[in-house]
Design a protein around this motif. Structure first.
Motif, PDB file in Angstrom:
ATOM      1  N   GLY A  97      -2.104  -6.527  -2.336  1.00 37.50           N
ATOM      2  CA  GLY A  97      -2.725  -5.290  -1.890  1.00 37.50           C
ATOM      3  C   GLY A  97      -3.556  -4.657  -2.960  1.00 37.50           C
ATOM      4  O   GLY A  97      -3.814  -5.245  -4.010  1.00 37.50           O
ATOM      5  N   ARG A  98      -3.977  -3.444  -2.649  1.00 37.38           N
ATOM      6  CA  ARG A  98      -4.768  -2.700  -3.624  1.00 37.38           C
ATOM      7  C   ARG A  98      -4.328  -1.242  -3.591  1.00 37.38           C
ATOM      8  O   ARG A  98      -3.826  -0.751  -2.587  1.00 37.38           O
ATOM      9  CB  ARG A  98      -6.262  -2.810  -3.323  1.00 37.38           C
ATOM     10  CG  ARG A  98      -6.712  -2.152  -2.035  1.00 37.38           C
ATOM     11  CD  ARG A  98      -8.214  -2.375  -1.801  1.00 37.38           C
ATOM     12  NE  ARG A  98      -8.733  -1.537  -0.740  1.00 37.38           N
ATOM     13  CZ  ARG A  98      -8.696  -1.871   0.545  1.00 37.38           C
ATOM     14  NH1 ARG A  98      -8.154  -3.024   0.903  1.00 37.38           N
ATOM     15  NH2 ARG A  98      -9.199  -1.072   1.467  1.00 37.38           N
ATOM     16  N   SER A  99      -4.544  -0.600  -4.715  1.00 41.79           N
ATOM     17  CA  SER A  99      -4.203   0.813  -4.793  1.00 41.79           C
ATOM     18  C   SER A  99      -5.211   1.508  -5.677  1.00 41.79           C
ATOM     19  O   SER A  99      -5.904   0.874  -6.481  1.00 41.79           O
ATOM     20  CB  SER A  99      -2.787   1.006  -5.361  1.00 41.79           C
ATOM     21  OG  SER A  99      -2.732   0.587  -6.712  1.00 41.79           O
ATOM     22  N   ALA A 100      -5.299   2.821  -5.517  1.00 44.14           N
ATOM     23  CA  ALA A 100      -6.146   3.608  -6.410  1.00 44.14           C
ATOM     24  C   ALA A 100      -5.584   3.496  -7.820  1.00 44.14           C
ATOM     25  O   ALA A 100      -4.370   3.377  -8.024  1.00 44.14           O
ATOM     26  CB  ALA A 100      -6.183   5.056  -5.946  1.00 44.14           C
ATOM     27  N   ASN A 112       2.781  -3.529   5.390  1.00 48.05           N
ATOM     28  CA  ASN A 112       2.884  -4.173   6.690  1.00 48.05           C
ATOM     29  C   ASN A 112       4.337  -4.617   6.892  1.00 48.05           C
ATOM     30  O   ASN A 112       5.199  -4.403   6.029  1.00 48.05           O
ATOM     31  CB  ASN A 112       1.884  -5.316   6.842  1.00 48.05           C
ATOM     32  CG  ASN A 112       2.188  -6.500   5.925  1.00 48.05           C
ATOM     33  OD1 ASN A 112       3.160  -6.500   5.174  1.00 48.05           O
ATOM     34  ND2 ASN A 112       1.339  -7.525   5.981  1.00 48.05           N
ATOM     35  N   ALA A 113       4.611  -5.230   8.038  1.00 47.63           N
ATOM     36  CA  ALA A 113       5.998  -5.542   8.387  1.00 47.63           C
ATOM     37  C   ALA A 113       6.633  -6.500   7.381  1.00 47.63           C
ATOM     38  O   ALA A 113       7.806  -6.351   7.013  1.00 47.63           O
ATOM     39  CB  ALA A 113       6.053  -6.124   9.797  1.00 47.63           C
ATOM     40  N   ALA A 114       5.874  -7.505   6.933  1.00 46.25           N
ATOM     41  CA  ALA A 114       6.438  -8.485   6.000  1.00 46.25           C
ATOM     42  C   ALA A 114       6.757  -7.846   4.648  1.00 46.25           C
ATOM     43  O   ALA A 114       7.805  -8.111   4.041  1.00 46.25           O
ATOM     44  CB  ALA A 114       5.475  -9.656   5.827  1.00 46.25           C
ATOM     45  N   ALA A 115       5.853  -6.990   4.158  1.00 43.17           N
ATOM     46  CA  ALA A 115       6.108  -6.302   2.888  1.00 43.17           C
ATOM     47  C   ALA A 115       7.268  -5.326   3.021  1.00 43.17           C
ATOM     48  O   ALA A 115       8.056  -5.150   2.080  1.00 43.17           O
ATOM     49  CB  ALA A 115       4.844  -5.577   2.430  1.00 43.17           C
ATOM     50  N   ARG A 116       7.380  -4.711   4.164  1.00 35.93           N
ATOM     51  CA  ARG A 116       8.508  -3.803   4.396  1.00 35.93           C
ATOM     52  C   ARG A 116       9.834  -4.559   4.298  1.00 35.93           C
ATOM     53  O   ARG A 116      10.816  -4.041   3.733  1.00 35.93           O
ATOM     54  CB  ARG A 116       8.364  -3.151   5.775  1.00 35.93           C
ATOM     55  CG  ARG A 116       9.464  -2.194   6.130  1.00 35.93           C
ATOM     56  CD  ARG A 116       9.271  -1.590   7.506  1.00 35.93           C
ATOM     57  NE  ARG A 116       9.370  -2.587   8.563  1.00 35.93           N
ATOM     58  CZ  ARG A 116       9.355  -2.290   9.873  1.00 35.93           C
ATOM     59  NH1 ARG A 116       9.212  -1.034  10.252  1.00 35.93           N
ATOM     60  NH2 ARG A 116       9.461  -3.241  10.773  1.00 35.93           N
ATOM     61  N   GLN A 117       9.872  -5.766   4.838  1.00 34.02           N
ATOM     62  CA  GLN A 117      11.091  -6.568   4.752  1.00 34.02           C
ATOM     63  C   GLN A 117      11.421  -6.908   3.306  1.00 34.02           C
ATOM     64  O   GLN A 117      12.586  -6.877   2.883  1.00 34.02           O
ATOM     65  CB  GLN A 117      10.925  -7.840   5.580  1.00 34.02           C
ATOM     66  CG  GLN A 117      12.215  -8.619   5.792  1.00 34.02           C
ATOM     67  CD  GLN A 117      13.212  -7.853   6.653  1.00 34.02           C
ATOM     68  OE1 GLN A 117      12.912  -7.414   7.752  1.00 34.02           O
ATOM     69  NE2 GLN A 117      14.426  -7.675   6.123  1.00 34.02           N
ATOM     70  N   GLY A 135      -2.371  -8.733  10.046  1.00 31.40           N
ATOM     71  CA  GLY A 135      -3.413  -9.609   9.518  1.00 31.40           C
ATOM     72  C   GLY A 135      -2.976 -11.061   9.567  1.00 31.40           C
ATOM     73  O   GLY A 135      -2.604 -11.581  10.627  1.00 31.40           O
ATOM     74  N   SER A 136      -2.966 -11.721   8.404  1.00 32.72           N
ATOM     75  CA  SER A 136      -2.570 -13.133   8.347  1.00 32.72           C
ATOM     76  C   SER A 136      -1.063 -13.307   8.429  1.00 32.72           C
ATOM     77  O   SER A 136      -0.572 -14.423   8.540  1.00 32.72           O
ATOM     78  CB  SER A 136      -3.080 -13.755   7.044  1.00 32.72           C
ATOM     79  OG  SER A 136      -2.444 -13.153   5.922  1.00 32.72           O
ATOM     80  N   GLY A 137      -0.337 -12.213   8.353  1.00 31.74           N
ATOM     81  CA  GLY A 137       1.124 -12.287   8.346  1.00 31.74           C
ATOM     82  C   GLY A 137       1.719 -12.263   6.964  1.00 31.74           C
ATOM     83  O   GLY A 137       2.941 -12.137   6.808  1.00 31.74           O
ATOM     84  N   ALA A 138       0.871 -12.374   5.927  1.00 33.50           N
ATOM     85  CA  ALA A 138       1.359 -12.324   4.555  1.00 33.50           C
ATOM     86  C   ALA A 138       1.740 -10.897   4.188  1.00 33.50           C
ATOM     87  O   ALA A 138       1.127  -9.935   4.681  1.00 33.50           O
ATOM     88  CB  ALA A 138       0.291 -12.846   3.597  1.00 33.50           C
TER      89      ALA A 138
END
Length: 315
Positions: free
Chosen positions: A34-37, A50-55, A84-87
């Motif tokens: 991902g990206r952040s400020a 996203n859902a995968a990162a939440r897990q 997105g891609s699921g990643a």
């Protein structure tokens, strides 16, 4: 790792990284791409996954996903990033997508063993801790992180009544409180508007809650299909008599937008009438879905502005 109800994801991840002796960027690299400020702080913006990162975050925190999403509002389904891609992926933008970052009560956090500064994600730019009698907002002034309400017990009583109304009516309660703040912003009422000063919510809240309860008497019957037009006339006359003509005028305009609904007749059975709970579901002129992080000025059905114009201390 203690969970605090209403905490922002960014605040939680910042605490989690400190607990593991890591930088936030290093911890996020294990959560996903991902990206952040640059050099983001938890009081500046909210972190989204996203859902995968939440897990992955749940695994890092060693908490069941259900517990994590119950405590951290921005991890609930409606706030997740697209798969997105699921990643696994995250995003930490310059500003929250919705809601406000409000300072959390330090005493409540300390009771859970959290001594770090905590930031909550809230639909409105303030919150009242009724447990400790403190008013918090999005002010970053560390010299005055809260306002002590020990000299304003009427404000605490009003907040308890507001919470009770929302427990009873659910989403409809939130809408009625938003409409009540809008009624107080009617030009005829001559009260300060939200955002005009840091303490404006404290000054307005007791009257707004009184108005919301007045509205609830009508709205519950309306949504249950038990009102006729004569009921409105009696309600308006009573409001003018009890609250004064200025508030009565504004409430009259509100009631004209909440006319009787044309509902299909209920089966005439003894069981059908008492079990009806339609009053907990919004009806026209409000939308059926009430966004979790929508502030009062986005929820009200009334057309005039309820926020002060120009620079405001928050919002």
């Amino acid at each position: 790792m203690p969970l605090l109800d209403g905490e922002s994801t960014g605040s939680f991840v910042t605490r989690l990284a400190a607990r593991h002796g890591q930088s936030v960027s290093h911890l996020l690299a294990t959560v996903g791409e991902g990206r952040s400020a640059a050099d983001i702080e938890p009081w500046q913006s909210e972190l989204y996954l996203n859902a995968a990162a939440r897990q992955r975050l749940a695994a890092l925190a060693r908490r069941p996903l259900t517990q994590l999403t119950r405590a951290l509002a921005s991890l609930r389904e409606e706030h997740l990033l697209p798969d997105g891609s699921g990643a696994p992926a995250y995003k930490w933008p310059w500003r929250p997508h919705s809601g406000f970052l409000v300072r959390g009560c330090a005493l409540c956090a300390a009771r859970r063993g959290v001594l770090d500064e905590v930031w909550l994600i809230r639909p409105d730019p303030w919150q009242i801790c009724v447990q400790h009698g403190r008013f918090y907002d999005i002010s970053r002034d560390g010299r005055l992180p809260f306002i002590d309400l020990s000299l304003g017990p009427h404000v605490l009583r009003a907040e308890l009544r507001r919470l009770r109304l929302m427990r009873r009516l659910g989403p409809v309660g939130r809408l009625l409180v938003a409409d009540a703040f809008a009624v107080l912003a009617h030009p005829a009422v001559h009260l300060p508007r939200l955002g005009g000063s840091r303490t404006a919510p404290l000054r307005l809240l007791p009257t707004a809650v009184t108005v919301a309860y007045r509205m609830a008497r009508l709205e519950r019957l309306r949504l249950d299909g038990r009102l006729v037009h004569d009921d409105y006339r009696h309600w308006r006359e009573e409001a003018r008599s009890d609250l004064g003509w200025q508030l009565g005028m504004a409430l009259g305009e509100w009631s004209e937008r909440h006319l009787p609904l044309q509902l299909p007749p209920l089966p005439f059975t003894r069981a059908a009438r008492p079990s009806s709970r339609r009053y907990r579901q919004p009806g026209f002129p409000h939308q059926p879905d009430v966004p979790e992080m929508a502030p009062v000025d986005k929820l009200t059905c009334l057309s005039w502005e309820i926020l002060a114009r120009g620079p405001r201390p928050y919002g």
